[in-house]
Design an enzyme around this catalytic site. Sequence first.
Site, mmCIF file in Angstrom:
data_model
loop_
_atom_site.group_PDB
_atom_site.id
_atom_site.type_symbol
_atom_site.label_atom_id
_atom_site.label_comp_id
_atom_site.label_asym_id
_atom_site.label_seq_id
_atom_site.Cartn_x
_atom_site.Cartn_y
_atom_site.Cartn_z
ATOM 1 C CD GLU A 127 -3.036 -0.941 0.138
ATOM 2 O OE1 GLU A 127 -3.060 0.122 -0.527
ATOM 3 O OE2 GLU A 127 -3.832 -1.863 -0.057
ATOM 4 C CG ASP A 267 -5.581 -7.603 -7.845
ATOM 5 O OD1 ASP A 267 -4.580 -7.874 -7.160
ATOM 6 O OD2 ASP A 267 -6.393 -6.713 -7.539
ATOM 7 C CD GLU A 360 -14.746 -5.635 -1.868
ATOM 8 O OE1 GLU A 360 -13.657 -5.672 -1.275
ATOM 9 O OE2 GLU A 360 -14.889 -5.156 -3.012
ATOM 10 C CD GLU A 381 -10.208 -2.285 -8.526
ATOM 11 O OE1 GLU A 381 -9.153 -2.095 -7.880
ATOM 12 O OE2 GLU A 381 -11.343 -2.002 -8.091
#
Length: 635
Positions: A127, A267, A360, A381
């Site tokens: 992050e 991902d 989610e 996304e």
Amino acid sequence: MILKMESNFLRWLCYATIFFISLTFVRDHHGVSAEGVKPHEAKQLRDEVREMFYHAFDGYMNNAFPLDELKPLSCQGEDTLGGYALTLIDSLDTLALLGDRDRFTSSVLWIGKNLQFNINKTVSVFETTIRVLGGLLSAHLIASDYATGMRIPSYDNELLVLAEDLTRRMLPAFDTPTGIPYGSVNLMYGVDEHESKITSTAGGGTLTLEFGVLSRLTNDPVFEQVAKNAVRGLWARRSTLDLVGAHINVFTGEWTQKDAGIGTSIDSFYEYLLKAYILFGDEEYLYIFQEAYGSAMHYLHKDPWYVEVNMDSGAIVWPVFNSLQAFWPGLQVLAGDVDPAIRTHTAFFSVWKRYGFTPEGFNLATLSVQYGQKSYPLRPELIESTYWLYKATRDPRYLDAGRDFVASLQYGAKCPCGYCHITDVELHKQEDHMESFFLAETVKYLWLLFDLAVDSDNLVDNGPYKYIFSTEGHLLPLTPQISLAREHCSYLGGYCPRNATKLEQKENSKDDHVSGIELGHHSNIYPYHESFPVTGLIKGLCPRLAHAQKYGLSYVLPEKTEREDVKRPKPVITTRSIVLVSDQTVEKRPQEEGFTSQSEPIRSISDGGSSSIDQTGQELTLLESETDDKRVYSS
């Protein structure tokens, strides 16, 4: 028995998908979305998205700054990552993209004067890299360059200095036998002795863009090398199906969760393979991407959906669409594989249409929200993929989708001081939190979508450079200093046998919106007019050589020391070792000798040695053809 059950499931899934999407289609043509977005409405929507950004940005600055993130319901702030004005850093290049010179300038100067990382905080390497490091680098590249139109005269590389300081404080996380970093690191004291040795594949494999750009801006190769070494450490431990799992032990290299997918925990590993190739011109990333993408399409793709499978057997273990998968159609546009991207986007968008947001998790077996995964934390996304598909096809249906996104966010997520998480997509219940990526990505892609439909007069679509978006939506330009594009073109395909293939290039037309491969240094969308097969995604690369043949990274597992394709006849080879150029602040462990990264900034193989042994006694041998191009490209 298992094969029969899986076959029945896939047959049922096909019928259910057709029925489910048909319901959405029927509703679209009997509801408010029947009429397409007109040019004047696209301009209005672009302006509305701009207002959305400032509603949230002003809410943060007035109520939360300099804390990390905004609580938009109670109009308060909270520290969520490191306590260093996270949302402001994440928003910098969006301010520049919107042309807000005053706020961009004042924000950059404040950060350069007040921010410091010499703090006793344990932070996520992943992050911190994508949000803070990426935000600092992107803003630095904009603020220091006349060509961007946003140069700050008094700016003196303060953000670059901060970026380098931050990254050096994260280097101790890479001090592992596998080269895969710990998930967290203390910015003052390094890695705690009790820190977990388990990290995600995305956490270890999504550092190459930011670390690579930093190396090229500072002329210090260590950052790019440790990030690349982490990717190689993950890929060397792939299964015989060329799949990677979700979580791995950074010391033993053992997979602790073997579910392979394109969503949660994996991902952006796929995303950064292709983008690192585009940005840096390093064909090793392309080799890995081609093999990884081919296996994903073979084992995970149940057209139009994607499932999670066991990385060793390929058996389906989790028939669930999770919202992080929605980046995939956008990545396919970059790879030139547009047809399956269109179908998958249609399926994913049908979930949004059903609930007003994407949960989610959405169970493909029951066609309902997955238990315990009902939230929508303002993720970008699906909007990102919508932007890329519109950019590639100019199909107005993607503008219609953008209008639906705006309506859902405005009527379901807008709060007094910003935009709220949705804790339940069925009840549209709001939560008092706004992630920084809402300003870094979600509204950025929405604004770009509608601006593209109006006049595209922005830094990304009509600026001095082509840009790659990081996984946090930060703008990384393909400048000569970063990309070495011409050198990349000169050796692309050079290792193929004579007459095996030719690099096919077509001149880009301003009106040609057919998607192909984005090679950046040629055009924004590289105009090949077909979707490529899994092997040989990039024309000009010889499909006869696999990654193990070209670079020698075979399986780490003893019983899989050689892949089947390595046993085929191949050129005469020489053997070389990997050597890590480590920072002085990282204490080297005895068992790590000879098992890390290369000493060259771009090329993955350095002279000397014969093989590398990890602490389990397993050998990694690197092979290179004597006929390969031996040139080394440095920054």
